[in-house]
Design a protein around this motif. Structure first.
Motif, PDB file in Angstrom:
ATOM      1  N   LEU A 110      10.684   2.066   4.561  1.00  0.00           N
ATOM      2  CA  LEU A 110       9.409   2.845   4.157  1.00  0.00           C
ATOM      3  C   LEU A 110       9.348   4.232   4.716  1.00  0.00           C
ATOM      4  O   LEU A 110       9.109   5.252   4.132  1.00  0.00           O
ATOM      5  CB  LEU A 110       8.186   2.119   4.454  1.00  0.00           C
ATOM      6  N   VAL A 111       9.860   4.122   6.303  1.00  0.00           N
ATOM      7  CA  VAL A 111       9.777   5.623   6.944  1.00  0.00           C
ATOM      8  C   VAL A 111      10.868   6.466   6.537  1.00  0.00           C
ATOM      9  O   VAL A 111      10.791   7.423   6.112  1.00  0.00           O
ATOM     10  CB  VAL A 111       9.931   5.156   8.408  1.00  0.00           C
ATOM     11  N   VAL A 169       1.438   4.946   8.837  1.00  0.00           N
ATOM     12  CA  VAL A 169       0.864   3.699   8.341  1.00  0.00           C
ATOM     13  C   VAL A 169       2.171   2.652   8.063  1.00  0.00           C
ATOM     14  O   VAL A 169       1.865   1.394   8.288  1.00  0.00           O
ATOM     15  CB  VAL A 169       0.343   3.866   6.820  1.00  0.00           C
ATOM     16  N   ALA A 170       3.242   3.119   7.684  1.00  0.00           N
ATOM     17  CA  ALA A 170       4.342   1.971   7.701  1.00  0.00           C
ATOM     18  C   ALA A 170       4.865   1.493   8.828  1.00  0.00           C
ATOM     19  O   ALA A 170       5.615   0.347   9.071  1.00  0.00           O
ATOM     20  CB  ALA A 170       5.673   2.989   7.049  1.00  0.00           C
ATOM     21  N   LEU A 171       4.423   2.194  10.129  1.00  0.00           N
ATOM     22  CA  LEU A 171       4.688   1.507  11.352  1.00  0.00           C
ATOM     23  C   LEU A 171       3.693   0.488  11.866  1.00  0.00           C
ATOM     24  O   LEU A 171       3.909  -0.216  12.734  1.00  0.00           O
ATOM     25  CB  LEU A 171       4.986   2.508  12.376  1.00  0.00           C
ATOM     26  N   VAL A 172       2.643   0.364  11.250  1.00  0.00           N
ATOM     27  CA  VAL A 172       1.389  -0.707  11.576  1.00  0.00           C
ATOM     28  C   VAL A 172       1.970  -2.074  11.739  1.00  0.00           C
ATOM     29  O   VAL A 172       1.849  -2.765  12.933  1.00  0.00           O
ATOM     30  CB  VAL A 172       0.306  -0.578  10.538  1.00  0.00           C
ATOM     31  N   GLY A 178       0.816  -1.116  -0.019  1.00  0.00           N
ATOM     32  CA  GLY A 178      -0.119   0.037  -0.043  1.00  0.00           C
ATOM     33  C   GLY A 178       0.851   1.206  -0.071  1.00  0.00           C
ATOM     34  O   GLY A 178       0.567   2.062  -0.736  1.00  0.00           O
ATOM     35  N   VAL A 179       1.744   1.371   1.095  1.00  0.00           N
ATOM     36  CA  VAL A 179       2.628   2.695   0.955  1.00  0.00           C
ATOM     37  C   VAL A 179       3.649   2.708  -0.244  1.00  0.00           C
ATOM     38  O   VAL A 179       3.479   3.579  -0.917  1.00  0.00           O
ATOM     39  CB  VAL A 179       3.634   2.466   2.106  1.00  0.00           C
ATOM     40  N   LEU A 226       4.524  12.308   4.298  1.00  0.00           N
ATOM     41  CA  LEU A 226       4.607  12.619   5.624  1.00  0.00           C
ATOM     42  C   LEU A 226       3.417  11.753   6.280  1.00  0.00           C
ATOM     43  O   LEU A 226       3.666  11.030   7.500  1.00  0.00           O
ATOM     44  CB  LEU A 226       4.617  14.078   6.007  1.00  0.00           C
ATOM     45  N   LEU A 227       2.289  11.685   5.675  1.00  0.00           N
ATOM     46  CA  LEU A 227       1.029  10.717   5.974  1.00  0.00           C
ATOM     47  C   LEU A 227       1.355   9.542   6.071  1.00  0.00           C
ATOM     48  O   LEU A 227       0.719   8.536   6.629  1.00  0.00           O
ATOM     49  CB  LEU A 227      -0.082  11.182   5.374  1.00  0.00           C
TER      50      LEU A 227
END
Length: 389
Positions: free
Chosen positions: A280-281, A368-371, A219-220, A363-364
């Motif tokens: 990803l972050v 999400v990447a940390l889920v 998704g990211v 930034l948003l």
């Protein structure tokens, strides 16, 4: 390693070459044909929608007819989609082009199961390496796809018509390779017996981690990647720069596949997934530094690495979370959730990058990447709590 895995890797390379070509040209075709700029990424979204629609039928069809027949069927549908796209471009018909990308997406949805076929064709001790080898076929695509996009863009009087002629040729070659590939019948790969209820399969801890990592990774990556051609065009970058940025992004996506399996075997799939989330972050943070060519390149390379380190270990982890008799339903559920997420992000990419801009969009994506990390922490605490009782 069985020769079947090598042939599946070649099929994967042909599939991803076409995908890279579509990444480079579909948003630009959408921007030219769509009634408004907000619909510019709609062809990408319908492609992912087609992929999502194919996920459940593809797994169930292969459970009944076998992998080989299923892959051939998918390639035929993709080939039909490429031919419909050529007609849409000649008539400048946006709706017909959306139908074409939907059909192409269905074909891609069948091809996404190449990695599971590789697991079935390889000995158990070579499972992770087989997944890596098949996914590593994307390295060839990283160079062939952008090259094909550049040389085919202006072939003929209709822009991008040559691109879809090239896509049709890729699917035709894949059909020939599949004809030469020997795959085990469904009776040997899917097992017999009483399947678990789907709800119970979905509650397996390994399944939850695998699906969450794959959903977030795809998704990211897909949201940022789909927005990239539009963001770069808006920043004044030439189409050749866009295609080169996508090229190195795809190299970063697939090149690590040759050793990701070794890392997962040595350190554990969960640890590699953690590294993928952090990459990803890092990609999103680099995107905050500006809209220069170097910034786009570094952000997209990190994005590709993050996808690889989340999606590939998740595939291996998924194969450990079900019995053979539950395989079709578990894989269908995984593919539907993962590629449903991809379809949604593709649809959102155009409006979000237009309204928020490249930096804010990325930034948003950080929370999400940390889920998947939150899922891993939650499961660890649950295990500790169970032991303490």
């Amino acid at each position: 390693m069985p020769v079947t895995v090598t042939l599946l890797s070649l099929c994967q390379a042909l599939l991803v070459t076409g995908n890279v070509l579509l990444i480079a040209v579909s948003p630009l075709i959408g921007a030219a044909l769509a009634p408004s700029g907000s619909w510019s990424t709609a062809p990408v979204a319908t492609q992912w929608l087609g992929l999502m629609c194919a996920t459940i039928p593809a797994s169930l069809i292969m459970a009944r007819l076998g992998r080989k027949r299923g892959f051939i069927l998918g390639n035929v549908v993709g080939l039909a989609g490429a031919l419909v796209a050529m007609q849409a471009l000649m008539s400048q018909h946006f709706g017909l082009f959306l139908l074409a990308t939907w059909l192409i997406g269905i074909g891609i949805g069948f091809g996404q199961l190449y990695r599971f076929a590789a697991v079935e064709a390889a000995p158990a001790q070579l499972r992770d390496r087989a997944i890596g080898l098949v996914m590593g076929g994307g390295v060839l695509a990283a160079f062939a796809g952008p090259w094909l996009a550049r040389v085919s863009r202006e072939l003929g009087e209709v822009p991008f018509l040559g691109s879809f002629a090239g896509l049709a040729a890729l699917y035709a070659v894949a059909l020939v390779v599949l004809m030469l590939t020997r795959l085990p019948p469904a009776s040997r790969t899917h097992g017999e017996g009483v399947a678990l209820p789907l709800a119970k399969i979905l509650r397996q801890p390994g399944f939850i981690v695998a699906v969450s990592a794959a959903m977030v990774g795809y998704g990211v990556m897909n949201l940022a990647m789909t927005a990239t051609p539009l963001a770069m065009a808006g920043a004044g970058h030439h189409f050749n720069h866009v295609s080169m940025t996508i090229q190195w992004h795809v190299v970063a996506m697939f090149l690590p596949s040759f050793f990701t399996g070794h890392l997962a075997a040595r350190y554990g799939a969960r640890q590699v997934i953690v590294a993928g989330c952090l990459l990803l972050v890092a990609s999103a943070l680099v995107a905050q530094l500006g809209i220069g060519l170097a910034g786009f390149n570094v952000a997209l390379i990190l994005l590709g690495l993050g996808w690889n380190f989340t999606f590939l270990p998740a595939t291996g982890l998924l194969t450990e979370s079900y019995r053979p008799v539950d395989k079709a339903r578990a894989q269908a559920a995984n593919e539907f959730l993962v590629f449903g997420t991809a379809a949604t992000t593709a649809l959102l990419a155009g409006p979000l990058v237009s309204s928020l801009g490249w930096a804010t969009l990325n930034l948003l994506l950080i929370p999400v990447a940390l889920v998947p990390l939150a899922v891993l922490v939650w499961q660890q605490r649950a295990r500790v709590g169970t032991k303490s009782r």
